[in-house]
Design a protein around this motif. Structure first.
Motif, PDB file in Angstrom:
ATOM      1  N   ARG A   2      13.951  88.105   9.276  1.00  0.00           N
ATOM      2  CA  ARG A   2      15.133  88.973   9.291  1.00  0.00           C
ATOM      3  C   ARG A   2      16.274  88.387  10.120  1.00  0.00           C
ATOM      4  NH1 ARG A   2      15.182  93.641  11.637  1.00  0.00           N
ATOM      5  NH2 ARG A   2      13.697  92.998  13.212  1.00  0.00           N
ATOM      6  N   LYS A   3      15.907  87.401  10.968  1.00  0.00           N
ATOM      7  CA  LYS A   3      16.931  86.871  11.878  1.00  0.00           C
ATOM      8  C   LYS A   3      17.095  85.363  11.696  1.00  0.00           C
ATOM      9  CE  LYS A   3      15.959  90.325  15.397  1.00  0.00           C
ATOM     10  NZ  LYS A   3      15.386  90.576  16.721  1.00  0.00           N
ATOM     11  N   ALA A   4      18.284  84.892  11.985  1.00  0.00           N
ATOM     12  CA  ALA A   4      18.507  83.442  11.918  1.00  0.00           C
ATOM     13  C   ALA A   4      19.367  83.004  13.089  1.00  0.00           C
ATOM     14  CB  ALA A   4      19.192  83.069  10.619  1.00  0.00           C
ATOM     15  N   ILE A   5      19.082  81.805  13.565  1.00  0.00           N
ATOM     16  CA  ILE A   5      19.935  81.183  14.580  1.00  0.00           C
ATOM     17  C   ILE A   5      20.806  80.147  13.877  1.00  0.00           C
ATOM     18  CG2 ILE A   5      19.940  79.635  16.581  1.00  0.00           C
ATOM     19  CD1 ILE A   5      17.478  80.990  17.623  1.00  0.00           C
ATOM     20  N   ILE A   6      22.094  80.203  14.141  1.00  0.00           N
ATOM     21  CA  ILE A   6      22.994  79.156  13.639  1.00  0.00           C
ATOM     22  C   ILE A   6      23.634  78.459  14.832  1.00  0.00           C
ATOM     23  CG2 ILE A   6      25.009  78.628  12.213  1.00  0.00           C
ATOM     24  CD1 ILE A   6      24.369  80.919  10.429  1.00  0.00           C
ATOM     25  N   PRO A   7      23.131  77.271  15.173  1.00  0.00           N
ATOM     26  CA  PRO A   7      23.757  76.538  16.276  1.00  0.00           C
ATOM     27  C   PRO A   7      25.101  75.991  15.811  1.00  0.00           C
ATOM     28  CG  PRO A   7      21.527  75.739  15.800  1.00  0.00           C
ATOM     29  CD  PRO A   7      21.963  76.564  14.639  1.00  0.00           C
ATOM     30  N   ALA A   8      26.140  76.309  16.534  1.00  0.00           N
ATOM     31  CA  ALA A   8      27.482  75.860  16.146  1.00  0.00           C
ATOM     32  C   ALA A   8      28.267  75.502  17.400  1.00  0.00           C
ATOM     33  CB  ALA A   8      28.179  76.961  15.357  1.00  0.00           C
ATOM     34  N   ALA A   9      27.618  74.737  18.265  1.00  0.00           N
ATOM     35  CA  ALA A   9      28.257  74.466  19.555  1.00  0.00           C
ATOM     36  C   ALA A   9      28.600  72.999  19.755  1.00  0.00           C
ATOM     37  CB  ALA A   9      27.345  74.947  20.685  1.00  0.00           C
ATOM     38  N   ILE A  62      22.383  87.511  12.452  1.00  0.00           N
ATOM     39  CA  ILE A  62      22.668  86.094  12.687  1.00  0.00           C
ATOM     40  C   ILE A  62      22.993  85.906  14.156  1.00  0.00           C
ATOM     41  CG2 ILE A  62      24.269  84.190  12.154  1.00  0.00           C
ATOM     42  CD1 ILE A  62      23.155  84.941   9.541  1.00  0.00           C
ATOM     43  N   VAL A  63      22.252  85.010  14.806  1.00  0.00           N
ATOM     44  CA  VAL A  63      22.553  84.689  16.199  1.00  0.00           C
ATOM     45  C   VAL A  63      23.311  83.368  16.201  1.00  0.00           C
ATOM     46  CG1 VAL A  63      21.584  84.362  18.496  1.00  0.00           C
ATOM     47  CG2 VAL A  63      20.362  85.784  16.834  1.00  0.00           C
ATOM     48  N   LEU A  64      24.560  83.468  16.525  1.00  0.00           N
ATOM     49  CA  LEU A  64      25.425  82.299  16.508  1.00  0.00           C
ATOM     50  C   LEU A  64      25.444  81.684  17.902  1.00  0.00           C
ATOM     51  CD1 LEU A  64      27.546  81.219  14.402  1.00  0.00           C
ATOM     52  CD2 LEU A  64      29.205  82.455  15.776  1.00  0.00           C
ATOM     53  N   ILE A  65      25.023  80.433  18.012  1.00  0.00           N
ATOM     54  CA  ILE A  65      25.067  79.774  19.314  1.00  0.00           C
ATOM     55  C   ILE A  65      26.327  78.924  19.321  1.00  0.00           C
ATOM     56  CG2 ILE A  65      23.790  78.350  20.981  1.00  0.00           C
ATOM     57  CD1 ILE A  65      22.111  80.745  20.009  1.00  0.00           C
ATOM     58  N   ALA A  66      27.326  79.402  20.020  1.00  0.00           N
ATOM     59  CA  ALA A  66      28.629  78.747  19.922  1.00  0.00           C
ATOM     60  C   ALA A  66      29.062  78.156  21.256  1.00  0.00           C
ATOM     61  CB  ALA A  66      29.665  79.751  19.447  1.00  0.00           C
ATOM     62  N   GLY A  67      29.964  77.220  21.157  1.00  0.00           N
ATOM     63  CA  GLY A  67      30.509  76.605  22.364  1.00  0.00           C
ATOM     64  C   GLY A  67      31.991  76.911  22.443  1.00  0.00           C
ATOM     65  N   ARG A  68      32.765  75.867  22.715  1.00  0.00           N
ATOM     66  CA  ARG A  68      34.218  75.985  22.752  1.00  0.00           C
ATOM     67  C   ARG A  68      34.759  76.553  21.450  1.00  0.00           C
ATOM     68  NH1 ARG A  68      37.407  71.376  22.339  1.00  0.00           N
ATOM     69  NH2 ARG A  68      35.659  70.683  21.125  1.00  0.00           N
ATOM     70  N   GLY A  69      35.794  77.344  21.477  1.00  0.00           N
ATOM     71  CA  GLY A  69      36.459  77.802  20.255  1.00  0.00           C
ATOM     72  C   GLY A  69      35.653  78.819  19.482  1.00  0.00           C
ATOM     73  N   LYS A  70      34.655  79.420  20.128  1.00  0.00           N
ATOM     74  CA  LYS A  70      33.784  80.330  19.394  1.00  0.00           C
ATOM     75  C   LYS A  70      34.522  81.574  18.907  1.00  0.00           C
ATOM     76  CE  LYS A  70      31.762  83.197  22.956  1.00  0.00           C
ATOM     77  NZ  LYS A  70      30.891  84.307  22.774  1.00  0.00           N
ATOM     78  N   LYS A  95      26.338  77.315  27.278  1.00  0.00           N
ATOM     79  CA  LYS A  95      27.288  76.902  28.320  1.00  0.00           C
ATOM     80  C   LYS A  95      27.333  75.400  28.526  1.00  0.00           C
ATOM     81  CE  LYS A  95      27.310  81.325  30.581  1.00  0.00           C
ATOM     82  NZ  LYS A  95      26.178  82.134  30.983  1.00  0.00           N
ATOM     83  N   GLN A  96      26.191  74.741  28.289  1.00  0.00           N
ATOM     84  CA  GLN A  96      26.184  73.284  28.437  1.00  0.00           C
ATOM     85  C   GLN A  96      25.650  72.681  27.148  1.00  0.00           C
ATOM     86  OE1 GLN A  96      23.688  73.727  32.006  1.00  0.00           O
ATOM     87  NE2 GLN A  96      24.637  71.795  32.620  1.00  0.00           N
ATOM     88  N   ALA A  97      26.228  71.565  26.724  1.00  0.00           N
ATOM     89  CA  ALA A  97      25.763  70.928  25.491  1.00  0.00           C
ATOM     90  C   ALA A  97      24.523  70.086  25.799  1.00  0.00           C
ATOM     91  CB  ALA A  97      26.875  70.073  24.913  1.00  0.00           C
ATOM     92  N   LEU A  98      23.354  70.747  25.839  1.00  0.00           N
ATOM     93  CA  LEU A  98      22.133  70.037  26.234  1.00  0.00           C
ATOM     94  C   LEU A  98      21.268  69.646  25.039  1.00  0.00           C
ATOM     95  CD1 LEU A  98      21.050  72.097  29.401  1.00  0.00           C
ATOM     96  CD2 LEU A  98      22.330  69.967  29.304  1.00  0.00           C
ATOM     97  N   HIS A 136      17.883  72.943  22.989  1.00  0.00           N
ATOM     98  CA  HIS A 136      18.402  73.904  23.969  1.00  0.00           C
ATOM     99  C   HIS A 136      19.200  75.004  23.276  1.00  0.00           C
ATOM    100  CE1 HIS A 136      21.450  75.244  26.988  1.00  0.00           C
ATOM    101  NE2 HIS A 136      20.331  75.449  27.666  1.00  0.00           N
ATOM    102  N   ALA A 137      19.989  74.608  22.267  1.00  0.00           N
ATOM    103  CA  ALA A 137      20.788  75.599  21.535  1.00  0.00           C
ATOM    104  C   ALA A 137      19.867  76.655  20.907  1.00  0.00           C
ATOM    105  CB  ALA A 137      21.622  74.918  20.457  1.00  0.00           C
ATOM    106  N   VAL A 138      18.774  76.206  20.292  1.00  0.00           N
ATOM    107  CA  VAL A 138      17.841  77.150  19.664  1.00  0.00           C
ATOM    108  C   VAL A 138      17.201  78.034  20.741  1.00  0.00           C
ATOM    109  CG1 VAL A 138      15.639  77.316  18.391  1.00  0.00           C
ATOM    110  CG2 VAL A 138      17.432  75.726  17.620  1.00  0.00           C
ATOM    111  N   TRP A 139      16.835  77.435  21.849  1.00  0.00           N
ATOM    112  CA  TRP A 139      16.212  78.184  22.948  1.00  0.00           C
ATOM    113  C   TRP A 139      17.142  79.295  23.458  1.00  0.00           C
ATOM    114  CZ3 TRP A 139      17.605  78.736  28.097  1.00  0.00           C
ATOM    115  CH2 TRP A 139      16.633  79.339  28.906  1.00  0.00           C
ATOM    116  N   CYS A 140      18.461  79.046  23.403  1.00  0.00           N
ATOM    117  CA  CYS A 140      19.437  80.045  23.860  1.00  0.00           C
ATOM    118  C   CYS A 140      19.328  81.357  23.054  1.00  0.00           C
ATOM    119  CB  CYS A 140      20.865  79.518  23.726  1.00  0.00           C
ATOM    120  SG  CYS A 140      21.288  78.255  24.910  1.00  0.00           S
ATOM    121  N   GLY A 141      18.776  81.288  21.854  1.00  0.00           N
ATOM    122  CA  GLY A 141      18.676  82.490  21.021  1.00  0.00           C
ATOM    123  C   GLY A 141      17.440  83.332  21.308  1.00  0.00           C
ATOM    124  N   LYS A 142      16.598  82.857  22.234  1.00  0.00           N
ATOM    125  CA  LYS A 142      15.296  83.481  22.503  1.00  0.00           C
ATOM    126  C   LYS A 142      15.354  84.991  22.752  1.00  0.00           C
ATOM    127  CE  LYS A 142      11.536  83.114  25.754  1.00  0.00           C
ATOM    128  NZ  LYS A 142      11.373  83.247  27.141  1.00  0.00           N
TER     129      LYS A 142
END
Ligand code: G1P
Length: 310
Positions: A5-12, A53-61, A105-108, A112-118
């Protein structure tokens, strides 16, 4: 079996391959015909049954968030002008899915981006769709995400999409080695039959000489929440980043991973050539543009073959 039912979209990502355009605009907001890349990615997720949808965003999100939000002023103007068709399209986009955005917060790295959605995903299995890759399905095909979601419903194992690549491209991708030489088969939700393999090893961007496999990992995954436990302790490796591929490699021995060759066309829209190709192909599939663009492309191709293009 749990539904996805859920998805992570890393966009950072920093989108350095698209500078200077991406200095102020996230690469996921670059346009394919008349909608940003991220729209097509979210659409693929939603059509595969995903609701959140869990959007993992960075700058310009904010640009991405605003795209999926209401724009009162604009919609009011369109309503007053009687532009109902485009108004409806905007409403559909806004109602597509529940978008929750988190800042990395950090481009690791991707892991790491996927882990941020935990926190938002919790204990459920979930999909991951990389925000700069788009896939096109031809008429009878189902999308790669749908393929993985259907596969999970039957095996309950994490899975990833792959495509066969030439030797020269091996070092650009995560590579999946598989244990069975002949594939197994699944009948998907629309009765389409598709194949899968069992992963035996996953390597992040190896040299072609370091592996015999040519199965490149595309940006589509379905994962169990076990991956969060692994990512929690994952150390940076390639490019000093926490790699999702390393964590997935560990998941093989704990739960197993299935590998699905993709049936759909795929574009790496975060890359200049992939982006241009996606624009041409999407426009050729658009009934409003098809005829005019086709004539133009044919003429152009003729002048290129004759050597008269300068
Ligand atoms: C990422 C993943 C890689 C995968 C690729 C697909 O790499 O780390 O395993 O094959 O996406 O596009 P990136 O393209 O972000 O360097």
């Amino acid at each position: 079996m749990k539904k996805i039912r859920k998805a992570i979209i890393p966009a950072a990502g920093l989108g350095t391959r698209f500078l200077p355009a991406t200095k102020t605009v996230p690469k996921e907001m670059l346009t394919i015909v008349d909608a940003p890349i991220i729209f097509y990615v979210v659409e693929e997720a939603v059509k595969s049954g995903i609701e959140d949808i869990v959007l993992i965003a960075g700058r310009g999100k904010h640009a991405i968030e605003d795209f999926f939000d209401t724009s009162y002023e604009l919609e009011d103007r369109l309503l007053k002008d009687g532009k109902t068709e485009i108004l409806e399209r905007l409403e559909n986009i806004r109602n597509m899915a529940n978008i929750i955005s988190i800042r990395q917060k950090q481009a690791l790295g991707l892991g790491h981006a996927v882990w941020c959605g935990k926190k938002i995903i919790g204990n459920e299995p979930f999909a991951v769709l990389l925000g700069d890759e788009i896939t096109v399905k031809t008429q009878q095909q189902i999308s790669l995400t749908q393929q993985l979601v259907d596969g999970f419903a039957q095996t309950g194992r994490s899975s990833l999409g792959v495509l066969n690549v030439e030797d020269s491209l091996v070092s650009k991708y995560g590579i999946a080695e598989v244990s069975n030489s002949t594939p197994k088969f699944i009948i998907g939700s629309n009765q389409e039959r598709f194949s899968y393999y069992n992963a035996s090893k996953l390597l992040e961007k190896p040299k072609a000489s370091e592996t015999n496999s040519r199965w490149a990992i595309t940006g589509r995954y379905v994962l169990t929440a076990k991956i969060f436990e692994i990512l929690e302790n994952q150390k940076p490796t390639k490019n000093n980043e926490i790699q999702l591929t390393d964590a997935l490699d560990q998941l093989i021995s704990l739960e197993g991973i299935d590998v699905y060759p993709s049936n759909s066309l795929r574009y790496d829209a975060g890359d200049k050539i992939g982006y241009l190709q996606a624009n041409i192909e999407f426009a050729l599939r658009n009934p409003e543009l098809n005829e005019e663009l086709k004539n133009y492309v044919i003429k152009l191709a003729q002048s290129l073959t004759k050597g008269t293009f300068s």
